[in-house]
Design an enzyme around this catalytic site. Sequence first.
Site, mmCIF file in Angstrom:
data_model
loop_
_atom_site.group_PDB
_atom_site.id
_atom_site.type_symbol
_atom_site.label_atom_id
_atom_site.label_comp_id
_atom_site.label_asym_id
_atom_site.label_seq_id
_atom_site.Cartn_x
_atom_site.Cartn_y
_atom_site.Cartn_z
ATOM 1 N N TYR A 149 -6.655 10.411 10.934
ATOM 2 C CA TYR A 149 -5.760 10.716 12.016
ATOM 3 C C TYR A 149 -6.124 12.647 12.734
ATOM 4 C CZ TYR A 149 -3.115 7.228 11.280
ATOM 5 O OH TYR A 149 -2.557 5.745 10.634
ATOM 6 N N ASN A 189 -0.508 10.045 2.060
ATOM 7 C CA ASN A 189 -1.655 9.574 2.361
ATOM 8 C C ASN A 189 -2.650 10.020 3.171
ATOM 9 O OD1 ASN A 189 -3.458 7.357 3.670
ATOM 10 N ND2 ASN A 189 -1.698 5.913 4.426
ATOM 11 N N GLY A 194 -10.047 0.349 12.652
ATOM 12 C CA GLY A 194 -9.032 1.372 12.424
ATOM 13 C C GLY A 194 -9.395 2.096 13.575
ATOM 14 N N TYR A 213 0.457 -1.207 -0.154
ATOM 15 C CA TYR A 213 -0.020 -0.104 -0.015
ATOM 16 C C TYR A 213 0.582 1.233 0.315
ATOM 17 C CZ TYR A 213 -3.237 3.756 1.677
ATOM 18 O OH TYR A 213 -3.670 4.970 1.710
ATOM 19 N N GLU A 214 1.588 1.438 0.491
ATOM 20 C CA GLU A 214 3.309 2.583 0.821
ATOM 21 C C GLU A 214 4.177 2.463 0.097
ATOM 22 O OE1 GLU A 214 4.180 2.398 4.313
ATOM 23 O OE2 GLU A 214 2.335 3.460 5.583
ATOM 24 N N GLY A 223 -13.482 1.784 7.171
ATOM 25 C CA GLY A 223 -14.818 2.521 6.635
ATOM 26 C C GLY A 223 -15.642 1.666 8.142
ATOM 27 N N VAL A 249 -5.820 -1.374 8.446
ATOM 28 C CA VAL A 249 -6.538 -2.654 8.042
ATOM 29 C C VAL A 249 -6.873 -2.854 6.259
ATOM 30 C CG1 VAL A 249 -9.291 -2.585 8.070
ATOM 31 C CG2 VAL A 249 -7.998 -1.065 9.675
#
Length: 179
Positions: free
Chosen positions: A143, A136, A109, A29-30, A105, A99
């Site tokens: 956050y 991101n 998380g 993902y990163e 959603g 997640v």
Amino acid sequence: MSAPAFTIREARAGDVEQIHQRILDLAAYEREPDAATGTAEDIRAALFGDDPAVFCHVAEVEPSEGADSGPRIAGIALWFLTYSTWEARHGIWLEDLFVVPENRGTGMGLALLRTLAGICRERGYRRLEWCVLDWNEPSIRFYESVGARPQSDWTTYRLTGEALASFAPAADPSAPRAR
């Protein structure tokens, strides 16, 4: 279709393979899939070795009816303790919060992050900290929605690979080892 029920709990030794897979998923993902070089056995030693200094909470989803497999780890929060000399108190550094996409959603998380905040409150820790990649945006929005704020006056530095090896003093086999 409703969101699957999930349970947040401390990781167990039997979770290591799935935790390792979530770490690999996070690396992909990163946009750095080849950077995650640790093995499941490395994770096992870190979390469940003689003197663990790394901890993990998982979000576990029960299998759907008729599924052949058991519960699935759909989210992880891997963390360790920090220490603030100014506050003379520990804190938590959240190394990885991930997640799987199909469970985003659902509050998973949020529940993992809240669990760590609860540990901070229960133990008198003053900080829960982490880094997020600048690009991101979904995570940054998440956050900030819970009240976290970027610490833009600090820059993270890292010494790794050849630079770390060449900077370190030569090993003295007779010297006591730091833990």
